[in-house]
Design an enzyme around this catalytic site. Sequence first.
Site, PDB file in Angstrom:
ATOM      1  CG  HIS A 146      -1.944   1.126   1.189  1.00  0.00           C
ATOM      2  ND1 HIS A 146      -1.876   2.353   1.627  1.00  0.00           N
ATOM      3  CD2 HIS A 146      -3.297   0.787   1.082  1.00  0.00           C
ATOM      4  CE1 HIS A 146      -2.810   3.069   1.701  1.00  0.00           C
ATOM      5  NE2 HIS A 146      -3.940   2.105   1.285  1.00  0.00           N
ATOM      6  CD  GLN A 226      -7.256  -4.961   4.036  1.00  0.00           C
ATOM      7  OE1 GLN A 226      -8.221  -5.611   3.944  1.00  0.00           O
ATOM      8  NE2 GLN A 226      -7.363  -3.419   3.461  1.00  0.00           N
TER       9      GLN A 226
END
Length: 455
Positions: A146, A226
């Site tokens: 990310h 996540q």
Amino acid sequence: MVSAAAVDGVTSMKEEGDKDGLGLSLGERVRADFPILDQEAYPGKPLVYLDSAATSQKPKVVMDVLRDYYERDNANVHRGAHQLSIRATEAYEAAREKVGAFVNAETSREIVFTRGATEAINLVAQTWGLDNLAAGDEIVTTVMEHHSNMVPWQLLAERTGAVLKFAQIREDMSLDLDHMKSLITDKTKLVAVVHASNALGGVNPVSEIAEAAHAVGAKVLVDGCQSVPNMPVDVQTLGVDWLVASGHKMCGPTGIGFLWGRMSVLETMRPWQGGGEMIDQVYFDHSTFAEPPARFEAGTPAIAQAVGLGAACDYLSSIGMENGAAYEHEMSKYLWERLSEVEGLDFYGPPPNASGDNRNPLLAFNSRDVHAHDLSFFMDQEGVAIRAGHHCTQALHRQLGAAGSLRASLYIYNTKDDVDQFIEALRSTLDMFKAMDGDGGGAGGGLVGGEPSIF
């Protein structure tokens, strides 16, 4: 309180529907705890929310805790001797205890509240990173990161002269662990790696990576945004030095996240921001600073949001993270199987294994005929909320030759019926474009494609 159905945990799941013959699936059991899901996106179009990798919905118990805090206990923490301040401080520190227990920290003092995972990573980069990296030192990360676990290290490398190295992915789009290990050398000072990819869905072998990094004296930071919401995460078992997570992805409020750090490491880190709360003594010519975690929590913190995050940890713990993970593994496999029935799609990420535990309950994909943004727009008209874009992994998408992708992501409150409605809407939308175009071949180019055809 969490609904009694949620506390019962997950029922066994069978191939025909999510019923075990006696009860309901976990998604059906907990759905009533999330009032936002009980609405129509448009008249006659029930909402199907498949964007939980971006942000999860909030159970009523979390919203109730936020309201109760503001109605009964609202005051500043650590500063007053009156009852409101005492209660606010107790609730705030109790939330720290809950978060610490949720990830099995050795002590709650290893939990630093931040605005989110992005701020937590920047905190480490701007404190430990600036003090410990120099020209020629190396930071090892992966191509699937990310932006929040890439840009801070780019900025740090620019300031220090350190070198940033990227581990590649295999043909099946799982992490190439051998390549990553080959990048970890005596020059490596930091390994920064995502636990579960928000774009590819794969779960990375963090413990093995940490062992390789520590063998050369490097520190390890894990992006758990996540993983913490979707599976049991034990920081002591992982064997890493820092882990970050976002509250809003794990049933908590926005504006709150946390940094877990090994206490022996946190104690070596200087403050990042100066001001109230993080001090020990202040003189006109110098100041001394509090011990962790207060050292890193300058100013009035996000008190209500922290209390809400504590309630979210209670809620998820009452369901059982093992139960939630098992349910999501089954749902992940079902999502993959149903999408595989639709022709003309390309998937990103490794396929699920037999148990489904090698990936998160999300799937990024593209149509070869219709641009991702076009599909997302028209599926929204059917009440289906999915993400279109690069999902803050622009460099990865560029390497894959994709301008962006669609991503459907599930959570504990989703059901197979949600997936079925999603597939129905996807087929209907693809058929519409095919009818408009005549042969389905000119709607914008799903993989590389240029600009969306309607924007």
